[in-house]
Design a protein around this motif. Structure first.
Motif, PDB file in Angstrom:
ATOM      1  N   GLY A   1       0.834  -1.192   0.000  1.00 46.58           N
ATOM      2  CA  GLY A   1       0.000   0.000   0.000  1.00 46.58           C
ATOM      3  C   GLY A   1       0.867   1.239   0.000  1.00 46.58           C
ATOM      4  N   ARG A   2       0.249   2.375   0.249  1.00 45.92           N
ATOM      5  CA  ARG A   2       0.982   3.634   0.254  1.00 45.92           C
ATOM      6  C   ARG A   2       0.573   4.492   1.451  1.00 45.92           C
ATOM      7  NH1 ARG A   2      -0.011   5.733  -5.778  1.00 45.92           N
ATOM      8  NH2 ARG A   2      -2.001   4.724  -5.362  1.00 45.92           N
ATOM      9  N   ALA A   3       1.531   5.293   1.897  1.00 44.16           N
ATOM     10  CA  ALA A   3       1.265   6.244   2.977  1.00 44.16           C
ATOM     11  C   ALA A   3       2.018   7.522   2.654  1.00 44.16           C
ATOM     12  CB  ALA A   3       1.724   5.690   4.322  1.00 44.16           C
ATOM     13  N   GLY A   4       1.284   8.617   2.520  1.00 44.97           N
ATOM     14  CA  GLY A   4       1.919   9.879   2.168  1.00 44.97           C
ATOM     15  C   GLY A   4       2.651   9.813   0.843  1.00 44.97           C
ATOM     16  N   GLY A   5       2.198   8.982  -0.063  1.00 44.63           N
ATOM     17  CA  GLY A   5       2.837   8.827  -1.363  1.00 44.63           C
ATOM     18  C   GLY A   5       3.994   7.850  -1.382  1.00 44.63           C
ATOM     19  N   THR A   6       4.401   7.324  -0.232  1.00 45.33           N
ATOM     20  CA  THR A   6       5.527   6.397  -0.145  1.00 45.33           C
ATOM     21  C   THR A   6       5.030   4.955  -0.197  1.00 45.33           C
ATOM     22  OG1 THR A   6       6.784   7.948   1.213  1.00 45.33           O
ATOM     23  CG2 THR A   6       7.486   5.654   1.260  1.00 45.33           C
ATOM     24  N   PRO A   7       5.582   4.113  -1.075  1.00 48.03           N
ATOM     25  CA  PRO A   7       5.196   2.701  -1.079  1.00 48.03           C
ATOM     26  C   PRO A   7       5.571   2.033   0.242  1.00 48.03           C
ATOM     27  CG  PRO A   7       6.325   3.269  -3.118  1.00 48.03           C
ATOM     28  CD  PRO A   7       6.514   4.425  -2.175  1.00 48.03           C
ATOM     29  N   VAL A   8       4.639   1.253   0.773  1.00 46.35           N
ATOM     30  CA  VAL A   8       4.847   0.518   2.016  1.00 46.35           C
ATOM     31  C   VAL A   8       4.611  -0.958   1.732  1.00 46.35           C
ATOM     32  CG1 VAL A   8       4.149   0.212   4.416  1.00 46.35           C
ATOM     33  CG2 VAL A   8       4.047   2.495   3.364  1.00 46.35           C
ATOM     34  N   LEU A   9       5.558  -1.794   2.126  1.00 44.34           N
ATOM     35  CA  LEU A   9       5.422  -3.233   1.940  1.00 44.34           C
ATOM     36  C   LEU A   9       5.340  -3.885   3.305  1.00 44.34           C
ATOM     37  CD1 LEU A   9       7.698  -2.167  -0.447  1.00 44.34           C
ATOM     38  CD2 LEU A   9       6.773  -4.309  -1.329  1.00 44.34           C
ATOM     39  N   LEU A  10       4.254  -4.606   3.514  1.00 42.25           N
ATOM     40  CA  LEU A  10       4.024  -5.301   4.775  1.00 42.25           C
ATOM     41  C   LEU A  10       4.562  -6.720   4.671  1.00 42.25           C
ATOM     42  CD1 LEU A  10       0.320  -4.231   5.530  1.00 42.25           C
ATOM     43  CD2 LEU A  10       2.457  -3.076   6.200  1.00 42.25           C
ATOM     44  N   LEU A  11       5.452  -7.088   5.599  1.00 44.18           N
ATOM     45  CA  LEU A  11       6.046  -8.418   5.634  1.00 44.18           C
ATOM     46  C   LEU A  11       5.621  -9.129   6.904  1.00 44.18           C
ATOM     47  CD1 LEU A  11       9.716  -7.455   4.657  1.00 44.18           C
ATOM     48  CD2 LEU A  11       7.798  -7.964   3.139  1.00 44.18           C
ATOM     49  N   PRO A  12       5.438 -10.453   6.832  1.00 45.15           N
ATOM     50  CA  PRO A  12       5.091 -11.188   8.049  1.00 45.15           C
ATOM     51  C   PRO A  12       6.188 -11.064   9.092  1.00 45.15           C
ATOM     52  CG  PRO A  12       4.770 -12.538   6.076  1.00 45.15           C
ATOM     53  CD  PRO A  12       5.524 -11.315   5.647  1.00 45.15           C
ATOM     54  N   GLY A  13       5.818 -11.324  10.344  1.00 46.05           N
ATOM     55  CA  GLY A  13       6.784 -11.248  11.425  1.00 46.05           C
ATOM     56  C   GLY A  13       7.576 -12.516  11.636  1.00 46.05           C
ATOM     57  N   GLU A  14       7.070 -13.664  11.178  1.00 47.80           N
ATOM     58  CA  GLU A  14       7.836 -14.906  11.282  1.00 47.80           C
ATOM     59  C   GLU A  14       9.038 -14.798  10.354  1.00 47.80           C
ATOM     60  OE1 GLU A  14       9.720 -18.197  11.017  1.00 47.80           O
ATOM     61  OE2 GLU A  14       8.503 -17.938   9.202  1.00 47.80           O
ATOM     62  N   PRO A  15      10.271 -15.058  10.856  1.00 45.50           N
ATOM     63  CA  PRO A  15      11.464 -14.748  10.067  1.00 45.50           C
ATOM     64  C   PRO A  15      11.531 -15.406   8.694  1.00 45.50           C
ATOM     65  CG  PRO A  15      12.071 -15.079  12.350  1.00 45.50           C
ATOM     66  CD  PRO A  15      10.625 -15.446  12.240  1.00 45.50           C
ATOM     67  N   MET A  16      11.192 -16.690   8.576  1.00 51.74           N
ATOM     68  CA  MET A  16      11.282 -17.324   7.265  1.00 51.74           C
ATOM     69  C   MET A  16      10.230 -16.760   6.323  1.00 51.74           C
ATOM     70  SD  MET A  16      12.966 -19.263   5.348  1.00 51.74           S
ATOM     71  CE  MET A  16      12.561 -19.166   3.605  1.00 51.74           C
ATOM     72  N   ALA A  17       9.050 -16.486   6.843  1.00 52.98           N
ATOM     73  CA  ALA A  17       8.006 -15.874   6.015  1.00 52.98           C
ATOM     74  C   ALA A  17       8.428 -14.479   5.577  1.00 52.98           C
ATOM     75  CB  ALA A  17       6.692 -15.822   6.785  1.00 52.98           C
ATOM     76  N   ALA A  18       9.095 -13.743   6.475  1.00 51.34           N
ATOM     77  CA  ALA A  18       9.585 -12.414   6.112  1.00 51.34           C
ATOM     78  C   ALA A  18      10.657 -12.513   5.037  1.00 51.34           C
ATOM     79  CB  ALA A  18      10.139 -11.705   7.349  1.00 51.34           C
ATOM     80  N   LEU A  19      11.550 -13.499   5.154  1.00 53.64           N
ATOM     81  CA  LEU A  19      12.596 -13.685   4.150  1.00 53.64           C
ATOM     82  C   LEU A  19      11.977 -13.986   2.787  1.00 53.64           C
ATOM     83  CD1 LEU A  19      15.524 -14.063   3.236  1.00 53.64           C
ATOM     84  CD2 LEU A  19      15.391 -16.435   4.060  1.00 53.64           C
ATOM     85  N   ALA A  20      11.007 -14.901   2.748  1.00 51.98           N
ATOM     86  CA  ALA A  20      10.373 -15.244   1.472  1.00 51.98           C
ATOM     87  C   ALA A  20       9.639 -14.050   0.881  1.00 51.98           C
ATOM     88  CB  ALA A  20       9.410 -16.413   1.677  1.00 51.98           C
TER      89      ALA A  20
END
Length: 395
Positions: free
Chosen positions: A276-295
């Protein structure tokens, strides 16, 4: 859930689960349509290491600008050394001592090393013959004036900076490294913040970005929403609190701060990622579980960082063609990332299933393979492509 949160303009999956997940290609399209490299800037060479050249660079003049010594010794006319040998020293009447980089004196066309000459009183004798051009770096040997030095898009290495300086350039147009803010939300649930912060910062650096800050925030909707709209970043990576639990407040926080355009990607692990975006800046939401975040970083967020850095958007990993040592099971409708290692016979075997958490299996793996959403798996002995965890297509 409060009435205020329920009124947010997005599909809230907390306590409900994902009714559907978007294909990974939708996430790529979103990134490609919204993330671009910043405008080029002319910077001093000292500030350009690791950055991408915005334009091709040509040589200001010939380099070297004249014939010069390529070794320490005596500049001579090669013809004067004819017949010289250890049993037949030849006097050199016009030998001039030179060091590497010195321009050749007029009338000289070779450099005889000290080992091939001897001093006899005030005179120099050759004890070996040299050919014309021996020990000489010719004018324009590396670049003629106006010829290409480095192409546009080149990621500048230390040696490149030396070449540019020697070619008469003191500053060059480059694409500034994107400023990436990393936010770790609410302890990032199953992932310790220090794990995620260190891993994501290293990945951002690999892909050409600069981490401006790594912030630890509580699982608080208001605090996250405020953090998303702070200025000063070209991209924001927010790790943690992206799932379906009551405290997974990152998606509604992003919706409040700007827009949550995609939430839930059809991949394992990392399926709760969002964009999504906030104030025009792209924001990417990643899971908190480390392997899921890596993928989720490798398959989604990394693409945004690379595009913002002017690097190729596709996966940066070097690939290896191999065959499976045993069947890799997959799930229809979901792209699966399998961590694999290569056995002594060059076959790939899984070290963990896509749904297995933790980074230990990734540390034991040589790379990963991707199984498409339309496949139930790959049988034993089938050809497959491995993406290396240790080798990359660009540096």
């Amino acid at each position: 859930m409060t009435a205020r949160e329920a009124a947010l303009p997005f599909h809230d999956v907390r306590g409900r689960g994902f009714s559907r997940r978007s294909p990974l290609t939708d996430g790529w399209e979103w990134i490609d349509n919204r993330v671009v490299a910043p405008a080029a800037r002319v910077l001093p060479l000292a500030d350009c290491a690791g950055l991408r050249l915005a334009d091709a660079i040509t040589a200001v003049g010939d380099w070297p600008p004249a014939d010069r010594a390529a070794l320490d010794g005596y500049a001579v006319a090669a013809a004067d050394t004819l017949g010289a040998g250890s049993y037949n020293p030849v006097p050199l009447t016009a030998a001039v001592a030179v060091s590497v980089g010195d321009a050749l004196p007029p009338g000289c066309d070779a450099v005889i090393p000290y080992e091939a000459a001897q001093a006899v009183g005030p005179f120099i004798e050759a004890i070996d013959a040299v050919a014309p051009g021996s020990g000489v770096e010719r004018r324009a040997a590396w670049a003629a004036g106006g010829s290409p030095l480095l192409p546009a898009g080149r990621r500048l290495r230390p040696a490149d900076l030396g070449l540019l300086a020697s070619g008469g350039h003191h500053s060059v147009p480059v694409l500034p490294a994107p400023r990436v803010r990393i936010l770790l939300a609410g302890g990032a649930k199953a992932g310790a913040p220090e794990q995620l912060g260190a891993m994501l910062a290293a990945l951002v650096g690999r892909d050409g970005g600069v981490v401006g800050a790594v912030g630890n925030l509580p699982a608080n909707l208001d605090a996250l929403a405020e953090a998303y709209v702070l200025p000063g970043a070209d991209l924001i990576l927010s790790a943690g609190r992206t799932g379906t639990g009551p405290d997974d407040v990152a998606p509604p926080a992003l919706a409040r701060a700007g827009s949550l355009d995609l939430h839930g990607i059809a991949m394992r692990p990392g399926g709760s990622a969002g964009l999504g975006r906030a104030g025009g800046t792209p924001v990417l939401l990643l899971p908190g579980e480390p392997m899921a975040a890596l993928a989720a970083y490798e398959l989604l967020a990394g693409r945004a960082v690379r595009r913002a850095a002017g690097l190729p958007a596709d996966l940066p990993h070097a690939t290896v063609q191999a065959v499976t040592a045993r069947k890799l099971v997959s799930e229809i409708g979901c792209l699966d990332l399998h961590r694999v290692r290569m056995d002594e016979e060059g076959r790939l075997e899984p070290v963990a299933s896509p749904g297995w958490p933790g980074l230990a299996a990734a540390a034991r793996a040589d790379g990963f393979v991707l199984i498409g959403a339309d496949s139930e798996g790959v049988p034993d002995g089938a050809p497959i492509t491995m993406y290396s965890f240790t080798k990359y297509r660009f540096a």
